[in-house]
Design an enzyme around this catalytic site. Structure first.
Site, PDB file in Angstrom:
ATOM      1  N   GLY A 230       0.823  -1.203   0.000  1.00  0.00           N
ATOM      2  CA  GLY A 230       0.000   0.000   0.000  1.00  0.00           C
ATOM      3  C   GLY A 230       0.855   1.250   0.000  1.00  0.00           C
ATOM      4  CB  SER A 231      -0.052   4.717   0.811  1.00  0.00           C
ATOM      5  OG  SER A 231      -0.438   4.668   2.172  1.00  0.00           O
ATOM      6  CB  VAL A 234      -0.957   2.944   5.213  1.00  0.00           C
ATOM      7  CG1 VAL A 234      -1.489   1.764   6.013  1.00  0.00           C
ATOM      8  CG2 VAL A 234      -2.065   3.968   4.984  1.00  0.00           C
ATOM      9  N   GLY A 235       2.214   2.346   5.283  1.00  0.00           N
ATOM     10  CA  GLY A 235       3.302   1.404   5.497  1.00  0.00           C
ATOM     11  C   GLY A 235       4.194   1.796   6.653  1.00  0.00           C
ATOM     12  CD  GLU A 252       5.063  -3.348  -3.708  1.00  0.00           C
ATOM     13  OE1 GLU A 252       5.686  -2.294  -4.004  1.00  0.00           O
ATOM     14  OE2 GLU A 252       3.924  -3.580  -4.098  1.00  0.00           O
ATOM     15  CB  CYS A 286       3.621   0.006  -6.817  1.00  0.00           C
ATOM     16  SG  CYS A 286       3.756  -1.741  -7.188  1.00  0.00           S
TER      17      CYS A 286
END
Length: 488
Positions: A230-231, A234-235, A252, A286
């Site tokens: 994800g972003s 948030v990661g 990732e 991505c």
């Protein structure tokens, strides 16, 4: 082996099988009395093609007559894969060839994981003590939590599930809330395969839900490893939360990927690769190409060819054959696109094409935006225009004179996922893939930033040693992975 005459059963109107053959076939639930066996399975047994005879080379007896597939039945079997790909298009919004390619990626990674399951070798280390040896052995960690994003609602879980199960783990999958149907469809398929092979379907547990469910997985002491896609924002939260309980995490995250075009490059190949990289999946990969660094000597020619390709984009229903551009996934994504375009305009950037929503009546109910090429006034990679990943089809262009300058700009952003250099000069290749080259995890040569293969590492970081997956294209063609077709 010598067979007596009494060991052969002769049945009028049916196959004549020796007891040795009938015993083996019966033990495998293969009918021994039927005149023909169906040889096609796609959820049910069928077959209406030619009859194939299975002959025992020891006795010469016909073991079975199998009704094979017709070309039509082959296409019907393949359609099962295509239907799941169509669901990806329906719910996520990517065009059908990309949806099918995503399902194929899951199939491919399953094949890869099966082979890998026999290659998870340990090490033998010499001991200083007589009569001792030291073994380093891989063992399962138990349960893996997998949090996936909307843009690859099938393939990303495929990567995680296949490798995790091959290592002996169970999985808890929390998909993006906006692609719940894809996750349900995939889980039904996985559960069926597991249960037919004597394993509980819960080896692949599905938990749909929102932020609270994701937080519960991240914080659970019962889940020693969390894989998050994800972003970056948030990661960062996920990584800190898992680390706070001394768990393991695989992150990732975003990619702010650049392509560098040298004057000696095959421009025809480079243009089409940049086109797919920037426009494919409506810029929601991505690995999408978001930055384009052009050598000043070829910039006008390249941009002219690229704009002509942009003008041919067929936009519309992603399920319709020939569509190259589907919608953004959500209304919120349209807002992110609009804000980025507005920031470009306010900074004085030259918008070469695009820069707004489509105004066709047929597209008014969807999240359709025009692919955009912009030439910002600033070349400072620290500027928000260059350093921010915008998950939309916006391509920012900058001109350079020396490869070293382009590499410096490529490396100056915080993201480190994918990168691409287009050149025919071996000296440029050596510099690009070496210690003074790209610091991304994917370092391609004459291959676009988008569309990685399953056999190479995916991702990258900028700590300690830099591992790079370098795909070098030395041919005169640039096909896409997973059979994706993005031709105009």
């Amino acid at each position: 082996m010598i067979l007596s005459r009494n060991a052969v059963c002769t049945l009028r109107g049916a196959r004549s099988l020796s007891t040795r053959a009938s015993a083996i076939l019966s033990a495998l639930d293969i009918p021994t009395g039927a005149t023909e066996l169906p040889g096609v399975y796609d959820g049910q047994w069928s077959g209406s093609g030619d009859v194939l005879e299975s002959v025992c080379p020891t006795t010469g007896e016909v073991l079975a007559r199998v009704r094979s597939a017709t070309p039509h039945e082959l296409h019907e079997a393949l359609r099962k894969r295509d239907v799941l790909g169509a669901l990806v298009s329906l719910e996520m919004g990517k065009i059908k060839t990309e949806g099918i390619g995503e399902v194929q990626e899951f199939v491919d990674i399953c094949d890869y994981a099966v082979g890998l399951s026999r290659m998870m070798n340990g090490r033998v280390v010499a001991s200083e003590r007589p009569g001792h040896t030291i073994l380093e052995l891989p063992n399962p960690i138990g349960v893996v939590g997998v949090l996936t994003a909307f843009n690859f609602p099938v393939a990303v879980y495929g990567w995680n599930f296949s490798l995790s199960v091959a290592a002996g783990n169970a999985n808890v999958w929390k998909p993006s809330p906006s692609t719940s149907l894809c996750s349900i469809a995939v889980t039904k398929i996985i559960a069926g395969v597991l249960e037919k092979n004597g394993l509980p379907g819960a080896v692949s547990t599905l938990i749909t839900g929102g932020k609270d469910v994701g937080e519960a997985i991240v914080e659970s002491q019962d889940i020693p490893l969390v894989s998050f896609t994800g972003s970056e924002a948030v990661g960062r939260v996920v990584g800190k939360a898992v680390q706070s309980r001394f768990g393991k995490s695989i992150l990732e995250l975003g990619g702010n990927n650049a392509s560098i075009i040298m004057p000696d490059a095959d421009l025809a190949l480079a243009v089409t690769a940049v086109f797919f990289g920037a426009v494919g999946t409506a810029g929601q990969r991505c690995t999408s190409t978001r930055r384009l660094y052009l050598h000043r000597a070829i910039a006008p020619k390249f941009l002219d060819a690229l704009q002509k390709l942009y003008a041919t984009v067929c936009v519309g229903d992603p399920l319709v054959e020939g569509t190259l551009l589907g919608p953004l996934h959500t209304r919120a994504a349209v807002g992110i696109y609009s804000d980025a375009v507005q920031r470009l305009r306010q900074s004085g950037a030259d918008i070469l094409t695009g820069g707004k929503k489509y105004d066709h009546a047929a597209l008014s109910q969807g999240n359709f935006v025009q692919p955009t090429i912009a030439v910002p006034k600033t070349t400072d990679p620290a500027d928000k225009i260059w350093s921010t990943e915008t998950f939309a089809p916006i391509l920012n262009v900058c001109l350079f004179d020396e490869l070293e300058q382009a590499i410096e700009w490529n490396n100056a952003v915080p993201q480190g996922l994918s990168s691409s250099l287009w050149t025919r000069d071996l000296r440029n290749v050596g510099k690009w893939i070496g210690p003074e080259g790209s610091d991304a995890g994917i370092v391609n040569v004459n291959v676009g930033t988008s569309g990685a293969e399953i056999g190479a590492a995916f991702g990258g970081n900028k700590q300690y040693v830099r591992w790079s997956a370098c795909t070098v294209n030395f041919s005169d063609a640039a096909p896409l992975a997973q059979g994706v077709n993005f031709s105009t």
